[in-house]
Write a protein that holds these residues in place. Sequence first.
Motif, PDB file in Angstrom:
ATOM      1  N   SER A   3       0.483 -21.974  29.087  1.00 58.30           N
ATOM      2  CA  SER A   3       1.121 -21.790  27.776  1.00 58.30           C
ATOM      3  C   SER A   3       2.435 -22.545  27.642  1.00 58.30           C
ATOM      4  O   SER A   3       2.982 -22.635  26.544  1.00 58.30           O
ATOM      5  CB  SER A   3       1.345 -20.302  27.438  1.00 58.30           C
ATOM      6  OG  SER A   3       2.473 -19.775  28.114  1.00 58.30           O
ATOM      7  N   ILE A  44       2.631 -28.223  18.909  1.00 59.64           N
ATOM      8  CA  ILE A  44       1.447 -27.455  19.284  1.00 59.64           C
ATOM      9  C   ILE A  44       0.244 -27.781  18.411  1.00 59.64           C
ATOM     10  O   ILE A  44      -0.875 -27.940  18.904  1.00 59.64           O
ATOM     11  CB  ILE A  44       1.754 -25.929  19.264  1.00 59.64           C
ATOM     12  CG1 ILE A  44       0.530 -25.124  19.664  1.00 59.64           C
ATOM     13  CG2 ILE A  44       2.275 -25.493  17.909  1.00 59.64           C
ATOM     14  CD1 ILE A  44       0.090 -25.299  21.087  1.00 59.64           C
ATOM     15  N   SER A 101      -3.750 -24.782  31.736  1.00 59.27           N
ATOM     16  CA  SER A 101      -2.598 -24.423  30.910  1.00 59.27           C
ATOM     17  C   SER A 101      -1.976 -23.122  31.404  1.00 59.27           C
ATOM     18  O   SER A 101      -2.671 -22.237  31.914  1.00 59.27           O
ATOM     19  CB  SER A 101      -2.987 -24.268  29.446  1.00 59.27           C
ATOM     20  OG  SER A 101      -1.835 -23.989  28.656  1.00 59.27           O
ATOM     21  N   ILE A 117      -1.087 -31.225  19.367  1.00 62.32           N
ATOM     22  CA  ILE A 117      -1.773 -31.163  20.663  1.00 62.32           C
ATOM     23  C   ILE A 117      -3.194 -30.644  20.482  1.00 62.32           C
ATOM     24  O   ILE A 117      -4.165 -31.240  20.962  1.00 62.32           O
ATOM     25  CB  ILE A 117      -1.003 -30.249  21.646  1.00 62.32           C
ATOM     26  CG1 ILE A 117       0.320 -30.875  22.057  1.00 62.32           C
ATOM     27  CG2 ILE A 117      -1.858 -29.976  22.885  1.00 62.32           C
ATOM     28  CD1 ILE A 117       1.214 -29.931  22.842  1.00 62.32           C
ATOM     29  N   ILE A 151       4.498 -27.885  25.861  1.00 61.21           N
ATOM     30  CA  ILE A 151       4.178 -27.291  24.566  1.00 61.21           C
ATOM     31  C   ILE A 151       5.449 -26.829  23.864  1.00 61.21           C
ATOM     32  O   ILE A 151       6.268 -26.107  24.445  1.00 61.21           O
ATOM     33  CB  ILE A 151       3.216 -26.102  24.741  1.00 61.21           C
ATOM     34  CG1 ILE A 151       1.878 -26.579  25.341  1.00 61.21           C
ATOM     35  CG2 ILE A 151       2.980 -25.383  23.416  1.00 61.21           C
ATOM     36  CD1 ILE A 151       0.957 -25.445  25.743  1.00 61.21           C
TER      37      ILE A 151
END
Length: 452
Positions: A126, A153, A124, A156, A148
């Motif tokens: 972000s 979020i 990731s 996920i 994202i």
Amino acid sequence: MLLTDWHEILDNILPDESNEAYISDIFVRPLINALGFNQKEHLSEFKTGNGIVDFAARKNIDSDIFALSRIYPYLLIEVKAPATGAGAKFNLSEGTPQYINTREQIKRYLLASKCNTSQWGIISNSVHIQLFRRHGQVVFPATPSILIKKDNINAIISHVKHLIDNPPKALTVCIYNNKGGVGKTTTTANLAATLAQQGKQVLVIDFDPQQGDLTKSLGLQVGKISLYDCLSDRDLNIHDTIQPFTVKFKSGKSLQFDVIPADPKLGNFTEQDLATRIEKGSARLKDSLKVFMYEYDYIFIDCPTSWMFFSQSSLYACDVVLIPTKHNNLASLDNAAKVIKELVPKVKVARQDGGPIALPIFFNGENITPPQLKIANQEIVSIITRESKASKFNLLPYFYPKYIKADSNTTIFSLPSYAIVAGAAFARIPAAFKDSTAAKYYLELAKEYFIL
């Protein structure tokens, strides 16, 4: 964490200004906590035995505090920054060079010597996040690389946490090449036998109703409830289709793997008929097999060569595709390339869950002389070069998996030719069950791709 917390976190991430350390602190540490790991259950800069991964996590076991013992990691996380300097974004969307490099990095860490207990890996920055699963020697996507956003979020994190907390037991493997005569059925039966010998729980599905060679080779028949019955009627129990295949040895020991036999009824319908009669069409088989994911270690699917309902369903249902080829059958190499660059990606787009992936090819059951190997390698180089120029698709890792810039290793795993393998069909017993040499060969194949 609360929804407002994640909104605030995402608001504080400025892709052109955030570095890796900042992303680790503001995004990844809260992520680890949300996935259920406390401060004593994770650590940073974990030495895998093949590089240092940014974070590792595992639940504490009695007095074994993971942050102190630093052994037996369960989850690895590799962090990237949205920017790498001068505003250049580190893009983790699928297909980008940065994504491919990071994907290979997490695979390398998951398979490293100090990570044999690891089952999951996350990458990731972000902006994107992706979960990978490890099963033995295989690392494959458990999700796609997800963009994202504030409105997804929480979903996920909830989905990733559910997967991590409830790891499926099975790896589903489709043995496929878009070219006949490469030994798909023999490979399926003998891999099943070999893994059963290793103490694994194995289910084999013969999804070639017109030929049914695997079912015939094992001397099995369809039971009262068939695979077609279960595909067309959700109220039926698919466990009732299973026929156990058991071999008893002179020593008194017996070994078994389970089989869902080929159903001739499926071969009586046209593609249009099947689409009408089977809800969700080629996606239905995958749904039907979900009940087995916590019961078996391996599920193998043997399917027809032609790209039709049965092969499409098989690829749709699997985690990975194992591709047998023949070094002296150049069409099998061309068709392997088609499976890798065209058919697997097509199914991947339809599934939208990250899978399936293709495993590297292997040469199946032929003795190879140096001149023959030279010709095969010339053809492979031609295929790799052609596709690189025509579609920018890199086939190199699928044909030469051991090739790196520092070591131009063009080794392809080769299963030797052995007469007993072909003759075993007449005995209605896989060669790996009745002959020690065949068992040795197929154990090497299993170790190359699946087991440690």
